[in-house]
Design a protein around this motif. Structure first.
Motif, PDB file in Angstrom:
ATOM      1  N   SER A 197      16.908  10.993  -7.057  1.00  0.00           N
ATOM      2  CA  SER A 197      17.462  10.878  -5.712  1.00  0.00           C
ATOM      3  C   SER A 197      16.516  10.086  -4.808  1.00  0.00           C
ATOM      4  N   ALA A 198      17.064   9.038  -4.194  1.00  0.00           N
ATOM      5  CA  ALA A 198      16.242   8.220  -3.296  1.00  0.00           C
ATOM      6  C   ALA A 198      15.783   9.056  -2.100  1.00  0.00           C
ATOM      7  N   ALA A 199      16.615  10.018  -1.684  1.00  0.00           N
ATOM      8  CA  ALA A 199      16.261  10.845  -0.531  1.00  0.00           C
ATOM      9  C   ALA A 199      15.120  11.803  -0.877  1.00  0.00           C
ATOM     10  N   ALA A 200      15.143  12.338  -2.119  1.00  0.00           N
ATOM     11  CA  ALA A 200      14.134  13.326  -2.513  1.00  0.00           C
ATOM     12  C   ALA A 200      12.846  12.667  -2.999  1.00  0.00           C
ATOM     13  N   ASN A 201      12.909  11.387  -3.330  1.00  0.00           N
ATOM     14  CA  ASN A 201      11.759  10.727  -3.953  1.00  0.00           C
ATOM     15  C   ASN A 201      11.587   9.326  -3.355  1.00  0.00           C
ATOM     16  N   SER A 202      10.628   9.198  -2.456  1.00  0.00           N
ATOM     17  CA  SER A 202      10.455   7.931  -1.724  1.00  0.00           C
ATOM     18  C   SER A 202       9.891   6.816  -2.611  1.00  0.00           C
ATOM     19  N   GLN A 203       9.436   7.171  -3.829  1.00  0.00           N
ATOM     20  CA  GLN A 203       8.898   6.141  -4.734  1.00  0.00           C
ATOM     21  C   GLN A 203      10.000   5.411  -5.501  1.00  0.00           C
ATOM     22  N   ARG A 204      11.214   5.882  -5.409  1.00  0.00           N
ATOM     23  CA  ARG A 204      12.310   5.318  -6.205  1.00  0.00           C
ATOM     24  C   ARG A 204      12.766   3.947  -5.733  1.00  0.00           C
ATOM     25  N   ALA A 235       0.820  -1.201   0.000  1.00  0.00           N
ATOM     26  CA  ALA A 235       0.000   0.000   0.000  1.00  0.00           C
ATOM     27  C   ALA A 235       0.859   1.258   0.000  1.00  0.00           C
ATOM     28  N   SER A 236       1.962   1.241   0.715  1.00  0.00           N
ATOM     29  CA  SER A 236       2.792   2.441   0.754  1.00  0.00           C
ATOM     30  C   SER A 236       4.167   2.117   0.190  1.00  0.00           C
ATOM     31  N   ALA A 237       4.901   3.162  -0.206  1.00  0.00           N
ATOM     32  CA  ALA A 237       6.220   2.961  -0.761  1.00  0.00           C
ATOM     33  C   ALA A 237       7.143   2.402   0.311  1.00  0.00           C
ATOM     34  N   ASN A 238       7.949   1.443  -0.092  1.00  0.00           N
ATOM     35  CA  ASN A 238       8.878   0.856   0.864  1.00  0.00           C
ATOM     36  C   ASN A 238      10.163   1.670   0.909  1.00  0.00           C
ATOM     37  N   GLU A 239      10.896   1.473   1.948  1.00  0.00           N
ATOM     38  CA  GLU A 239      12.251   1.988   2.038  1.00  0.00           C
ATOM     39  C   GLU A 239      13.066   1.350   0.903  1.00  0.00           C
ATOM     40  N   SER A 240      13.705   2.208   0.060  1.00  0.00           N
ATOM     41  CA  SER A 240      14.396   1.647  -1.094  1.00  0.00           C
ATOM     42  C   SER A 240      15.715   0.991  -0.698  1.00  0.00           C
ATOM     43  N   GLY A 241      16.221   1.298   0.507  1.00  0.00           N
ATOM     44  CA  GLY A 241      17.551   0.811   0.923  1.00  0.00           C
ATOM     45  C   GLY A 241      17.716  -0.685   0.812  1.00  0.00           C
ATOM     46  N   ALA A 242      16.724  -1.431   1.311  1.00  0.00           N
ATOM     47  CA  ALA A 242      16.841  -2.891   1.318  1.00  0.00           C
ATOM     48  C   ALA A 242      16.867  -3.440  -0.104  1.00  0.00           C
ATOM     49  N   THR A 243      16.033  -2.880  -0.979  1.00  0.00           N
ATOM     50  CA  THR A 243      16.024  -3.321  -2.379  1.00  0.00           C
ATOM     51  C   THR A 243      17.393  -3.092  -3.004  1.00  0.00           C
ATOM     52  N   ILE A 244      17.933  -1.888  -2.816  1.00  0.00           N
ATOM     53  CA  ILE A 244      19.235  -1.569  -3.418  1.00  0.00           C
ATOM     54  C   ILE A 244      20.320  -2.502  -2.860  1.00  0.00           C
ATOM     55  N   ASP A 245      20.294  -2.735  -1.535  1.00  0.00           N
ATOM     56  CA  ASP A 245      21.281  -3.651  -0.937  1.00  0.00           C
ATOM     57  C   ASP A 245      21.246  -5.018  -1.614  1.00  0.00           C
ATOM     58  N   ASN A 246      20.020  -5.520  -1.825  1.00  0.00           N
ATOM     59  CA  ASN A 246      19.858  -6.830  -2.478  1.00  0.00           C
ATOM     60  C   ASN A 246      20.440  -6.840  -3.876  1.00  0.00           C
ATOM     61  N   VAL A 247      20.086  -5.792  -4.633  1.00  0.00           N
ATOM     62  CA  VAL A 247      20.547  -5.705  -6.018  1.00  0.00           C
ATOM     63  C   VAL A 247      22.075  -5.646  -6.052  1.00  0.00           C
ATOM     64  N   LEU A 248      22.657  -4.835  -5.160  1.00  0.00           N
ATOM     65  CA  LEU A 248      24.119  -4.707  -5.125  1.00  0.00           C
ATOM     66  C   LEU A 248      24.776  -6.037  -4.769  1.00  0.00           C
ATOM     67  N   ALA A 249      24.169  -6.765  -3.828  1.00  0.00           N
ATOM     68  CA  ALA A 249      24.722  -8.077  -3.452  1.00  0.00           C
ATOM     69  C   ALA A 249      24.713  -9.009  -4.658  1.00  0.00           C
ATOM     70  N   GLY A 250      23.639  -8.917  -5.449  1.00  0.00           N
ATOM     71  CA  GLY A 250      23.552  -9.731  -6.669  1.00  0.00           C
ATOM     72  C   GLY A 250      24.683  -9.399  -7.634  1.00  0.00           C
ATOM     73  N   TYR A 251      24.980  -8.114  -7.814  1.00  0.00           N
ATOM     74  CA  TYR A 251      26.059  -7.696  -8.715  1.00  0.00           C
ATOM     75  C   TYR A 251      27.394  -8.233  -8.220  1.00  0.00           C
ATOM     76  N   GLN A 252      27.559  -8.224  -6.882  1.00  0.00           N
ATOM     77  CA  GLN A 252      28.835  -8.684  -6.335  1.00  0.00           C
ATOM     78  C   GLN A 252      29.020 -10.184  -6.576  1.00  0.00           C
ATOM     79  N   SER A 253      27.922 -10.920  -6.435  1.00  0.00           N
ATOM     80  CA  SER A 253      28.093 -12.356  -6.703  1.00  0.00           C
ATOM     81  C   SER A 253      28.254 -12.618  -8.197  1.00  0.00           C
ATOM     82  N   ALA A 254      27.921 -11.618  -9.025  1.00  0.00           N
ATOM     83  CA  ALA A 254      28.164 -11.753 -10.468  1.00  0.00           C
ATOM     84  C   ALA A 254      29.576 -11.287 -10.827  1.00  0.00           C
ATOM     85  N   GLY A 255      30.380 -10.956  -9.799  1.00  0.00           N
ATOM     86  CA  GLY A 255      31.791 -10.664 -10.057  1.00  0.00           C
ATOM     87  C   GLY A 255      32.217  -9.213  -9.893  1.00  0.00           C
TER      88      GLY A 255
END
Lengths: 163, 194
Positions: free
Chosen positions: A118-125, A45-65
């Motif tokens: 900007s994730a800080a300026a836009n909570s929908q990002r 219903a509401s926008a989530n904190e983008s931090g956790a999503t970005i952390d996940n994505v970054l972890a994926g990139y790291q395991s891709a080398g």
């Protein structure tokens, strides 16, 4: 991607569509869909904190080398001008998103306003991995004429999240 | 004898009512865009305008770079073609995964101009020839005819419009599927008077 309109998903979509009309399945589907959405509603219903999503994505990139990500590299690549086909002979991420990430951008061709990056300026990002990857794919191809590497995408996100 | 008279007058009454319905509908709608159809043409009994977009996925996926164009503005074959070449979508890359693409296409085909019970959809269909597939709404003969009095300086040379594709720059209620002539304001020019 298949361009053969007689085959693959098009044939499938057309078949689904005809079957739907015939049996008036549409109504049933939408009932199921609405029911499903209602159950999902509290979760999105509401926008989530983008931090956790970005952390996940970054972890994926790291395991891709990818090695350690750099905000400076991300910032430089964001502003890098690349020669492209007319009428957009000079292209960069800023062509549509602008240089100031806290301000809205404007689509270079359609002139539609694009909300600030900007994730800080836009909570929908940066809400879902699927959307982030979809736009990286399209935008890297349009801007640079190729896909971006895991390293480059990680550098971009590291820059974008820190603004 | 009595029975015969009664049934004859019942039939006459029926015909009068039918005619009245046809003529009143015709009158109500013919002023809007001038091309009056024959009174027996049932497409004039369809709803006016074009169906507004009602699908959340379509609004999100097809509304991020421009307004989400109502599927009732193009026929099935145009949409199928477009969805098969999203990597090169009018100079943009709009590619999508197969699952999302199929789901969108099902919605689009259910509401395409050849299916929609809306008057503008019917008129767009009538303007198209069977043997060609138009890529753009703004290239359908119906569209071209409707906009032939709108000069280039209001569109391509107008930085706030730039292209006829930008429907919602001029049509104030385009997102509701409403393109009536009294709901048009061209940026930098003002309300449209025919």
């Amino acid at each position: 991607m298949s361009k053969d309109l007689g085959n693959g998903i098009y044939a499938e979509a057309i078949m689904v569509h005809r079957a739907e009309i015939k049996a008036k399945f549409v109504n049933r589907y939408s009932a199921i869909l609405v029911g499903g959405l209602m159950m999902l509603l509290p979760a999105c219903a509401s926008a989530n904190e983008s931090g956790a999503t970005i952390d996940n994505v970054l972890a994926g990139y790291q395991s891709a080398g990818a090695v350690e990500f750099s905000r400076q590299r991300g910032e430089a690549l964001w502003a890098k001008q690349v020669v492209g086909a007319e009428p957009f002979s000079s292209r960069s991420c800023t062509s549509c998103h602008g240089a100031d990430l806290k301000k809205p951008g404007q689509h270079v061709q359609t002139k539609k306003t694009i909300a600030p990056m900007s994730a800080a300026a836009n909570s929908q990002r940066y809400q879902t991995e699927a959307d982030i990857e979809k736009w990286f794919l399209r935008n890297c191809k349009w801007t640079f004429g190729r896909e971006c590497s895991a390293q480059e995408k990680g550098d971009f996100l590291t820059y974008l999240r820190m603004q | 004898m009595k029975i015969v008279t009664a049934s004859v007058s019942a039939i006459t009454l029926g015909m009068i009512i039918t005619a009245a319905v046809f003529f009143s509908t015709d009158k109500a709608w013919s002023d809007e865009d001038g091309d009056k159809s024959a009174f027996w043409d049932i497409s004039d009994l369809k709803r006016p305008g074009v169906a507004a977009v009602s699908n959340e996925l379509y609004l999100k996926e097809c509304g991020s770079c421009h307004m989400a164009y109502p599927p009732g503005l193009l026929p099935e074959k145009s949409w199928v073609k477009m969805m098969g070449e999203l990597e090169n979508h009018f100079g943009e890359n709009a590619e999508l995964g197969d699952a999302v693409r199929t789901e969108l296409l099902v919605y689009m085909l259910n509401n395409s101009a050849d299916k929609a019970d809306y008057r503008r959809s019917k008129k767009i269909m009538r303007s198209l020839s069977a043997d060609e597939t138009v890529d753009r709404i703004s290239l359908t003969p119906y569209f071209l005819r409707k906009h032939d009095e709108v000069p280039q300086r209001f569109v391509a040379d107008n930085p706030k419009v730039r292209s006829f594709s930008n429907c919602d720059a001029c049509h104030l209620n385009a997102v509701k599927g409403n393109f009536n002539e009294d709901e048009i304001s061209i940026p930098g020019v003002g309300y449209w008077h025919d």
